[in-house]
Design an enzyme around this catalytic site. Structure first.
Site, PDB file in Angstrom:
ATOM      1  N   CYS A 127       0.823  -1.203   0.000  1.00  0.00           N
ATOM      2  CA  CYS A 127       0.000   0.000   0.000  1.00  0.00           C
ATOM      3  C   CYS A 127       0.862   1.259   0.000  1.00  0.00           C
ATOM      4  CB  CYS A 127      -0.863   0.072   1.248  1.00  0.00           C
ATOM      5  SG  CYS A 127      -1.836  -1.390   1.557  1.00  0.00           S
ATOM      6  N   GLY A 156       0.940  -0.147  -5.038  1.00  0.00           N
ATOM      7  CA  GLY A 156      -0.338  -0.857  -5.059  1.00  0.00           C
ATOM      8  C   GLY A 156      -1.152  -0.429  -6.251  1.00  0.00           C
ATOM      9  N   ASN A 180      -0.834   1.412   5.920  1.00  0.00           N
ATOM     10  CA  ASN A 180       0.153   0.650   5.148  1.00  0.00           C
ATOM     11  C   ASN A 180       0.861  -0.284   6.127  1.00  0.00           C
ATOM     12  OD1 ASN A 180       3.362   1.549   3.624  1.00  0.00           O
ATOM     13  ND2 ASN A 180       2.197  -0.321   3.446  1.00  0.00           N
ATOM     14  N   GLY A 181       0.794  -1.581   5.843  1.00  0.00           N
ATOM     15  CA  GLY A 181       1.436  -2.541   6.736  1.00  0.00           C
ATOM     16  C   GLY A 181       0.533  -3.730   6.940  1.00  0.00           C
ATOM     17  N   TYR A 239      14.084  -2.760  -3.301  1.00  0.00           N
ATOM     18  CA  TYR A 239      13.106  -2.920  -4.375  1.00  0.00           C
ATOM     19  C   TYR A 239      11.844  -2.062  -4.246  1.00  0.00           C
ATOM     20  CZ  TYR A 239       9.599  -5.209  -7.318  1.00  0.00           C
ATOM     21  OH  TYR A 239       8.612  -5.449  -8.224  1.00  0.00           O
TER      22      TYR A 239
END
Ligand code: SF4
Length: 499
Positions: free
Chosen positions: A29, A55, A134-135, A275
């Site tokens: 996300c 995302g 996010n997570g 990445y």
């Protein structure tokens, strides 16, 4: 309130990483929020567009103004396809807005329902609040069970909705304090952007596993997963939100900062450097691009090989390949060309087209490859399916030798902190040694950067501290900084302490 107008919406999505053939870890996300500018939702749309690599499945925006109250729009698909029309953006008025782009990591993975698309909204006695997360919450199943037993009615299958229900049960008097209460119950990784009628709130978990940064625009404030999304709206990067910090921002005022959790040493996700984050973002005071180039240099020092050219697997292997080339003195060459206009939708319709797989997205530059000993630099090997296809394409083009150099250690463990990873048994490195992987991929050599080498490349000159690792590196080491309680209950076996 600032009268800064948003710049034109760019539609260049060339950085989107659709060339992975389902063989990359997927970041989860991106979150973004703005307070103190006219038409904040337009800025949020642009910010989410810059975070689209985090995302691509769905996105949503919630805004607030005095006349219309809270308004929201949640859609499947890219930001550029959903949040660029005047008709949609006019439904999201006001000087305060937050947004979220999603690749599902929890909830109905792969078959997201619109009710799972964030931001989530809750109405409390002291007013409404919206949150974007996010997570991944590693005790979400237990929390959900407990909340349902106590009468909560869940609208979605997302772990993030637990935060709203925990806030509803809190006895604190205001929303930031209720959020602190709620997040103290939550285990795992979370960066949260939230809003009330007047406040923009940002929180990072005590270990700071996922990123969150603060920016300034005119008299207003911005919160974003990455700095690249500040750049797109012309906001100034102020600082990273610290692990365990909550910030509360209002238009025209200094940002308030609290530390509601027990202070702990940071364990930021080291894979963000490798990445997930965009190369034009800044992480921990370092350019992600420069870090990736440094990874390539370390890789060249650790695993040299005689060859004619160094080629990246585009696009994510590019900075590391440049670093490898600079360190080794072996010329860098674009031996694989990526089709920049390959979208996800094209590969959906038929099995025949799907079977063409990686060839749809990557093509070998035959004239360059023929007769050469080629070093291929990629960011990671997950299942190994893409690596094998790329190797075949390179050999078909007449390469004399193929040597893989990988800019991360072997990915042998799943991530439970907001990254989509296959089950452990599907990870090539979970079942094979490095030599077995080389034989499986049928390449002349295969080498991964060491964990210490990776730590040196991200700025830890002495490498990894085995007693107190400076980063989360669980997908490489199997040492999880937060016990994944739900997953253990579902049968996941942690690495034995002595292994
Ligand atoms: S397990 Fe890997 S991908 Fe997940 S947070 Fe840790 S380092 Fe990042």
């Amino acid at each position: 309130m600032s009268k800064i107008m948003p710049p034109a919406h760019p539609c260049d999505t060339s950085y989107l990483r659709d060339c992975d053939d389902g063989d990359k870890l997927k970041e989860e996300c991106g979150i973004f929020g703005v307070v103190g500018v006219a038409d904040a939702s337009n800025f949020v749309a642009l910010g989410l567009h810059a975070l689209q690599h985090r995302g691509q499945e769905a996105g949503g925006i919630v805004s607030h103004d005095a006349e219309h109250g809270f308004q929201s729009a949640r859609r499947f698909g890219y930001v550029r396809d959903n949040f660029t029309s005047q008709a949609v953006m006019e439904t999201l008025p006001g000087p305060l807005a937050i947004g979220h782009v999603r690749y599902s990591t929890a909830g109905s993975k792969g078959q997201t329902a619109i009710r799972d698309v964030q931001p989530f909204f809750g109405e409390f006695a002291m007013g409404g609040a919206a949150i974007a997360h996010n997570g991944n919450i590693t005790n979400a199943n237990a929390l959900r069970r407990e909340l349902i037993e106590r009468g909560s009615i869940f609208q979605s299958s997302s772990d993030s909705e637990c935060i709203i229900h925990l806030m509803a049960r809190s006895l604190q008097r205001n929303i930031p304090e209720r959020m602190e209460d709620a997040l103290r119950r939550v285990e795992g990784a979370f960066s949260v952007v939230a809003m009330t009628r007047t406040k923009l709130i940002g929180v990072r978990d005590p270990l700071g596993v996922r990123p969150l940064v603060l920016g300034r625009i005119g008299d207003g404030w911005v919160l974003s997963s990455e700095t690249c999304a500040l750049d797109i709206i012309g906001a100034e990067f102020i600082r990273e939100i610290e692990p365990g910090e909550m910030v509360v921002a209002t238009a025209g005022n200094p940002v308030e900062s609290h530390f509601p959790f027990r202070r702990q040493k940071s364990r930021f996700c080291i894979f963000e450097h490798v990445y997930f984050s965009r190369p034009d973002s800044i992480l921990g005071g370092r350019s992600v691009y420069e870090t990736r180039e440094a990874i390539g240099r370390e890789l060249a020092k650790e695993s040299p090989v005689d060859a004619d050219i160094v080629c990246p697997v585009p696009d994510s292997g590019t900075p590391a390949a440049i670093g490898y080339s600079l360190q080794s003195g072996i010329p860098y060459a674009m031996g694989i060309i990526r089709n920049q206009y390959m979208g996800r939708t094209f590969i959906e319709p038929t099995e025949q087209i799907r079977n063409m797989g990686v060839r749809l997205k990557l093509n070998v530059n035959r004239a360059l490859i023929r007769g050469k000993r080629v070093i291929l630099v990629d960011d990671s090997v997950v299942r190994g399916t893409t690596s094998r296809k790329i190797k075949e394409m390179i050999l078909d083009a007449g390469a004399a030798e193929v040597h893989f150099r990988i800019a991360s250690p072997p990915t042998a463990w799943p991530c439970f902190y907001g990254v989509d990873t296959p089950k452990r048994e599907k990870l090539l490195a979970a079942t094979m040694s490095e030599d077995e992987m080389r034989a499986h991929l049928q390449v002349d050599s295969l080498k991964f950067i060491s964990l210490d080498g990776l730590y040196r490349a991200v700025g830890e000159v002495k490498g990894r501290d085995p007693k107190q690792p400076q980063y989360c590196d669980a997908c490489f080491s199997g040492e999880y900084p937060v016990i994944p309680a739900d997953q253990i209950n579902d049968g996941f076996q942690m690495k034995p302490a002595a292994e």
